[in-house]
Design a protein around this motif. Sequence first.
Motif, PDB file in Angstrom:
ATOM      1  N   SER A  46      -0.742  20.660 -22.206  1.00  0.00           N
ATOM      2  CA  SER A  46       0.294  19.685 -21.898  1.00  0.00           C
ATOM      3  C   SER A  46      -0.218  18.295 -22.250  1.00  0.00           C
ATOM      4  O   SER A  46      -1.360  17.961 -21.963  1.00  0.00           O
ATOM      5  N   LEU A  83       6.068  29.202 -18.338  1.00  0.00           N
ATOM      6  CA  LEU A  83       6.616  29.583 -19.639  1.00  0.00           C
ATOM      7  C   LEU A  83       5.600  30.375 -20.445  1.00  0.00           C
ATOM      8  O   LEU A  83       5.911  31.401 -21.047  1.00  0.00           O
ATOM      9  N   ALA A  84       4.350  29.884 -20.423  1.00  0.00           N
ATOM     10  CA  ALA A  84       3.309  30.536 -21.209  1.00  0.00           C
ATOM     11  C   ALA A  84       3.046  31.943 -20.695  1.00  0.00           C
ATOM     12  O   ALA A  84       2.685  32.838 -21.468  1.00  0.00           O
ATOM     13  N   ARG A 135       5.039  24.592 -17.671  1.00  0.00           N
ATOM     14  CA  ARG A 135       4.429  25.053 -18.919  1.00  0.00           C
ATOM     15  C   ARG A 135       3.664  26.347 -18.716  1.00  0.00           C
ATOM     16  O   ARG A 135       3.734  27.272 -19.520  1.00  0.00           O
ATOM     17  N   ALA A 169       0.773  15.700 -20.847  1.00  0.00           N
ATOM     18  CA  ALA A 169       0.859  14.853 -19.661  1.00  0.00           C
ATOM     19  C   ALA A 169      -0.491  14.723 -18.958  1.00  0.00           C
ATOM     20  O   ALA A 169      -0.836  13.666 -18.454  1.00  0.00           O
ATOM     21  N   LEU A 170      -1.270  15.824 -18.965  1.00  0.00           N
ATOM     22  CA  LEU A 170      -2.494  15.810 -18.176  1.00  0.00           C
ATOM     23  C   LEU A 170      -3.529  14.818 -18.701  1.00  0.00           C
ATOM     24  O   LEU A 170      -4.060  14.012 -17.933  1.00  0.00           O
ATOM     25  N   LEU A 223      -5.269   7.476 -14.509  1.00  0.00           N
ATOM     26  CA  LEU A 223      -5.723   7.446 -13.120  1.00  0.00           C
ATOM     27  C   LEU A 223      -7.210   7.194 -12.957  1.00  0.00           C
ATOM     28  O   LEU A 223      -7.646   6.806 -11.891  1.00  0.00           O
ATOM     29  N   LEU A 225      -2.398  11.455 -17.828  1.00  0.00           N
ATOM     30  CA  LEU A 225      -2.613  11.195 -16.409  1.00  0.00           C
ATOM     31  C   LEU A 225      -4.067  10.859 -16.137  1.00  0.00           C
ATOM     32  O   LEU A 225      -4.387   9.926 -15.395  1.00  0.00           O
ATOM     33  N   ILE A 254       3.727   9.849 -10.141  1.00  0.00           N
ATOM     34  CA  ILE A 254       3.002  10.247 -11.350  1.00  0.00           C
ATOM     35  C   ILE A 254       2.426  11.657 -11.177  1.00  0.00           C
ATOM     36  O   ILE A 254       2.575  12.527 -12.035  1.00  0.00           O
ATOM     37  N   ALA A 308      -3.087  27.895 -21.665  1.00  0.00           N
ATOM     38  CA  ALA A 308      -2.240  28.649 -22.576  1.00  0.00           C
ATOM     39  C   ALA A 308      -1.319  27.719 -23.361  1.00  0.00           C
ATOM     40  O   ALA A 308      -1.029  27.958 -24.520  1.00  0.00           O
ATOM     41  N   MET A 309      -0.838  26.703 -22.750  1.00  0.00           N
ATOM     42  CA  MET A 309       0.082  25.792 -23.420  1.00  0.00           C
ATOM     43  C   MET A 309      -0.315  24.387 -23.048  1.00  0.00           C
ATOM     44  O   MET A 309       0.109  23.861 -22.015  1.00  0.00           O
ATOM     45  N   THR A 330       3.509  15.107 -13.270  1.00  0.00           N
ATOM     46  CA  THR A 330       2.543  15.837 -14.087  1.00  0.00           C
ATOM     47  C   THR A 330       2.386  17.272 -13.611  1.00  0.00           C
ATOM     48  O   THR A 330       2.373  18.214 -14.406  1.00  0.00           O
ATOM     49  N   LYS A 350       0.831  -1.199   0.000  1.00  0.00           N
ATOM     50  CA  LYS A 350       0.000   0.000   0.000  1.00  0.00           C
ATOM     51  C   LYS A 350       0.871   1.258   0.000  1.00  0.00           C
ATOM     52  O   LYS A 350       0.625   2.215  -0.736  1.00  0.00           O
ATOM     53  N   LEU A 378       1.875   6.558  -7.007  1.00  0.00           N
ATOM     54  CA  LEU A 378       0.880   7.563  -7.387  1.00  0.00           C
ATOM     55  C   LEU A 378       1.442   8.967  -7.211  1.00  0.00           C
ATOM     56  O   LEU A 378       1.225   9.854  -8.041  1.00  0.00           O
ATOM     57  N   LEU A 406       3.062  20.741 -15.606  1.00  0.00           N
ATOM     58  CA  LEU A 406       2.009  21.750 -15.815  1.00  0.00           C
ATOM     59  C   LEU A 406       2.456  23.109 -15.316  1.00  0.00           C
ATOM     60  O   LEU A 406       2.259  24.134 -15.988  1.00  0.00           O
TER      61      LEU A 406
END
Lengths: 101, 484, 99, 314
Positions: free
Chosen positions: D180, C90-91, C87, D182-183, D190, D186, C76, D177-178, C80, C66, C73, C84
């Motif tokens: 991804s 950057l944006a 990104r 990955a989402l 999940l 995911l 992951i 805006a950009m 992610t 467990k 988890l 995010l």
Amino acid sequence: MVYLSLTGVLFVLGLHGLFTARNLLRRLLSLNILTTSVFLLFVVMARLAEPLDNVPHAIVLTGIVITVSTTAVALALVVRIAGRMREEDVGAAADTRGDVE
Amino acid sequence: MIPETAGPVILFSLPLAAAITVFIRPRWSVPVTLGASGVLLAAAVWVVGVVLQQGAWRHDIGGWTAPLGIGWNVDGLSAALLLLTAAVGLAGAVFHASRPAPLATVRDPRFFWPLWLFLWGGLNALFLAADLFNVYVALELVSIASVGLIGLAGGSAQAAAWRYLLATLLGSTIYLFGVALLYGRYAALDLALLTDGVERDGVTAVAAALMTLGLLLKAAVFPLHFWLPAAHGRAPPAVSAVLSAVVIAAGYYLLVRLWFGPFAPLLGTGVATLLGLLGAAAVLWGGLLALLQRRLKMLIAYSTVSQFGYGLLVFPLAAAGAAHPAWTGAVTLVLAHGLAKAALFLAAGAIVLRHGIDRLEALGGDQRGATLAWVAFAIASASLVGLPPTGGFLGKWWLAQAALATGGYFWLAILMVGTGFTAAYLWRALQAAVRPGREAGIDPATLSAALGLAALSLALSAAALGLAAPVLGVLLDAGPGAPG
Amino acid sequence: MTAAQWIGGLLVLAGIPFLLLGTLGLLRFPDVYPRLHALAKSDNVGLGLVCIGLGVQSGSLTLLLKLVLIWVLMLIASATAAGLIARTALARGLRPWGT
Amino acid sequence: MGVAGVIFDVLLALALTWLAWQATRAADLFHAVVSFIVFGLLMALAWVRLEAPDIALAEAAIGAGATGALLLSALDRLASRERRRRLLYEPGAAWGFWIPAGGALLGALTLAAWKLPAPGLGNEVRAALGVSGVEHPVTAVLLNFRALDTLLEIGVLLLAAITIWSLGRAPSPLIPAMPSPALPALGRLLFPVFVLVAAYLLWRGSHAPGGAFPAGAVLGAGAILMLLAGARPWIRSSERGPWRWILSLGLVMLLAAGIAGTLAGQAFFEYPPGTAGPLILLLEVAAGLSIALLLFALYLRGEPCEHGYRGKGR
């Protein structure tokens, strides 16, 4: 108990925020903190009881679901009100990033 | 089936079941709502009949007795308010169903009906509940449904709905804090258990203060009334009617329940006088502001603030020793106010529909299509002012007797001055009917007579309440909450 | 103290410096990108060591599994989330430090 | 526990106080909202310390998770298009009355709260647990002793969704805006885990912390994640589809269970002897499903259209 004092502190913080905050969203956050302090009081009481009392746990579970419902309604209203204000005042949309940098 | 339990079960379940039905099948809204309303009115009448015959009773939900389980408490007070809810609910539904479609004051008609039925269900659950936390859940149901119904009017009503939501949520949170303290002190949430076990100590006093504060906010008692006029004035007419007549009364109902139940030992002269002074201030301030309003619906909304002030006079009079007449008088006044105020709002709704505007100076002129509404307005006004033989007169008469018996001449004076204010502002509204007016508004032929009839039936009920004095006296005596 | 408890304790102790360094990096690095780097790398290793250490110490295989599941988890999710955040930064025109 | 426990409690309480202060006072709204979400997560820890694992689960999933998602998405709407100044109301005179009243209350309140005897109902719950049909006391209270509260609570949730729908159509999602890759990956990865965890919590509820509320919240959170990952909302407001039925399912089943007791000649909500266990499980499945979908519906902030989103909110 430490948590009993926390109840009082959170109650005052929530109340204070509710009365002094001028932003709609902030008032909602204050109200939620106020509600949390009430839940905390219930659970502290359950913990102090001998043996452990499960009824307040169920009550707080119910309360949490009710709180998320009221919060969702309030947020939807705030967004609509803000949207309506925007339509009335399109010209004043110069600095759109008032809150988030 | 045990006959006496069927009444509360219907009153509790049917609004919720009907709400689900009209949510899933919006096309059936009007017939389902009107059918359910009829059944609910019949059930409420039946419950009142049972209480009259065999007195109050208690129903343990799930067969679990307090303190573990939740109970329903059916006595004279709750039966009377259930009947008031049913009467206003039916009239409001009829009014809303028969308004001319293109002029609908509701932005999205499909969602009016489920919200309306949820509000009704919440109110019935509240009046039945004998458990302090169950009351909280029912209060939240009522609050959210009210907010939704106010917000349906769109535009500035949404801002009013927001203020109402914040005020009412704050009220219920403060109330819940008091409930938590009581639970910590007595490990009981049941009203009857608490009534038996309560002692005079600090915790109980703080809990009582908090719960009272929360409920005063919900009942819009001066100076916590700030949210009421905008919310009640801007909502659709049927919604204003039920909010002013019943939702405010729900807060008041709980106050009375608590102070004549668990908190009765705490009701000293000081507390009672404070509550009474708040009531007196509400009577005067609300009356004054109602007199200054220029819009019909706002005038009626401020009148609600004023009229609920009378209800609070019950506390000083009861503390002074005249509990029985004061109790009967105040509750009668709340019932009569409920019927009359709902009639006023529905009548105002019909009148505003006719003229297309709700400024007082523009309501004169040709009254075809609004005649019935004005008649209803006049009859309801008579009850609100307290002309004999209406329900308003009966309530004020009993209150005045309580004041005379205890030498409370100050409270008697408030009663008189308040009546003067009421007469003045309602006279101003009625005057508008006979003024020469400009020609505006819609074709009177498109207005259904049902609009006026809904208002008229409520106004006549308010008037007839005065004739039912003996029955009312017996009914309100039934139950653990009744003093004397 | 059994051998399992010793090993578990050592693993937890080994994980703590990673968490500490990650926190230090979060506080001291100049902008969002190296901070993400500090978090995403160190937290994952630190959390993994702590989870495995606790699992070994408990002496129960199901509990160990467990805890490892929680760690996987978290890996992951944090990867992610870091992507995010980077990104989005950057944006919004946040230039990496030193460029 | 001893000293270490007390120190931990004090630190936690201080952190919670600071976060609450930030949430109500921080100059930046985004900062306030994030503080509030972290406050919710730390509250979950506090619930664990207070031996209330059920509440910890619900707080983490609903209090911090679902409320956090709601707050952040509302903030996005408000902040990106709205100047904060436009959201202000002048505080009315009545607020001024409130502040001294609140302060005075607090003094009395702390004084009173320290002296609470807290008798509790623990013994009563334990005594009745044998006939309640479940082994976990919180579930017994929620779905047997105080089932009426639960019925009304699901009603509140459904009502909230209807109220939000009544305010207008669901607004279109904000395009990141950009985007991804990955989402979405995911989300796909999940979502089965979310379903699995929800089913596990539901089954666990009969004998250990868990049950319909955490399960529904986890499932709802999974659905919201899918939405964030770019999935179109599959829920429709159509009268023909099953969605309105599923949204109402929890309330329908609870009402039916209540009325069935009366029809059988017993009290409202009285389960026939021996059937309480399976009945409660059935009710939990229905309630969990409804809660998940209702939380998702709350998140949409408006009535979904026939084709998912319409171009723009009202």
